[in-house]
Design a protein around this motif. Structure first.
Motif, short mmCIF file in Angstrom:
data_model
loop_
_atom_site.label_atom_id
_atom_site.label_comp_id
_atom_site.label_asym_id
_atom_site.label_seq_id
_atom_site.Cartn_x
_atom_site.Cartn_y
_atom_site.Cartn_z
N ASP A 119 0.84 -1.29 0.11
CA ASP A 119 -0.04 -0.16 -0.03
C ASP A 119 0.90 1.29 -0.03
O ASP A 119 0.56 2.08 -0.69
N SER A 120 2.12 1.51 0.70
CA SER A 120 2.66 2.35 0.90
C SER A 120 3.42 2.67 -0.51
O SER A 120 3.64 3.58 -0.85
N PHE A 122 2.43 1.52 -3.57
CA PHE A 122 1.40 2.04 -4.55
C PHE A 122 1.12 3.55 -4.08
O PHE A 122 1.18 4.25 -5.00
N SER A 123 1.00 3.89 -2.99
CA SER A 123 0.75 5.25 -2.73
C SER A 123 1.81 6.30 -3.30
O SER A 123 1.67 7.20 -4.01
N ASP A 124 3.27 5.65 -3.06
CA ASP A 124 4.38 6.45 -3.74
C ASP A 124 4.14 6.54 -5.09
O ASP A 124 4.75 7.50 -5.69
N GLU A 126 1.90 6.27 -7.01
CA GLU A 126 0.77 6.93 -7.40
C GLU A 126 1.09 8.72 -7.13
O GLU A 126 0.78 9.46 -8.20
N ARG A 127 1.66 8.90 -6.48
CA ARG A 127 2.25 10.10 -6.15
C ARG A 127 3.29 10.66 -7.04
O ARG A 127 2.93 11.86 -7.56
#
Length: 144
Positions: A119-120, A122-124, A126-127
């Motif tokens: 999750d971290s 993927f969020s990185d 995505e950012r």
């Protein structure tokens, strides 16, 4: 107490023996008199005597064969082994289930950690993608 022939009689109650002796004397007297009318009484007395003798003397009925002691011991040992085996299987099942439960808890913890890491990441990602898209759109707007 030996009889007149010298053979020992089985131990009996003296009251029963006296009654038995009296009945035998009555039977002998009736037999010696040779009276036909009393023949039926003799038969009844003999039947009564047989009943009393059956009550006095031990029965001679065939006994059920007893299981030999070595066979009894073997049965007890087999039973003990089977009981111990059943206990061991139960202990093994309980300990196996407990170990499986602990393993599942560990697997669950690892999966949670992996999901959090993913999750971290993927969020990185995505950012970063959003920043690249913004930079790209600003560059395109600036070129026009």
């Amino acid at each position: 107490m030996p009889d007149s022939g010298g053979t020992p009689l089985p131990s009996v109650d003296l009251g029963n023996a006296a009654q038995f002796k009296a009945m035998m004397q009555q039977t002998a007297e009736m037999a010696l008199q040779g009276q036909d009318a009393r023949f039926l009484q003799v038969e009844l007395l003999l039947q009564d005597m047989k009943k009393q003798i059956g009550q006095i003397s031990p029965s001679h009925e065939p006994k059920e064969p007893e299981t030999p002691p070595p066979l009894k011991w073997a049965g007890m040992m087999a039973s003990a082994v089977m009981t111990a085996g059943a206990g061991a299987v139960l202990f093994w099942l309980v300990s196996s289930v407990n170990e499986m439960q602990q393993t599942l808890v560990r697997i669950d913890e690892r999966q949670k950690a992996q999901v959090e890491t993913l999750d971290s990441r993927f969020s990185d990602h995505e950012r970063r993608i959003v920043r690249l898209e913004r930079a790209s759109t600003e560059k395109e707007i600036g070129e026009r």
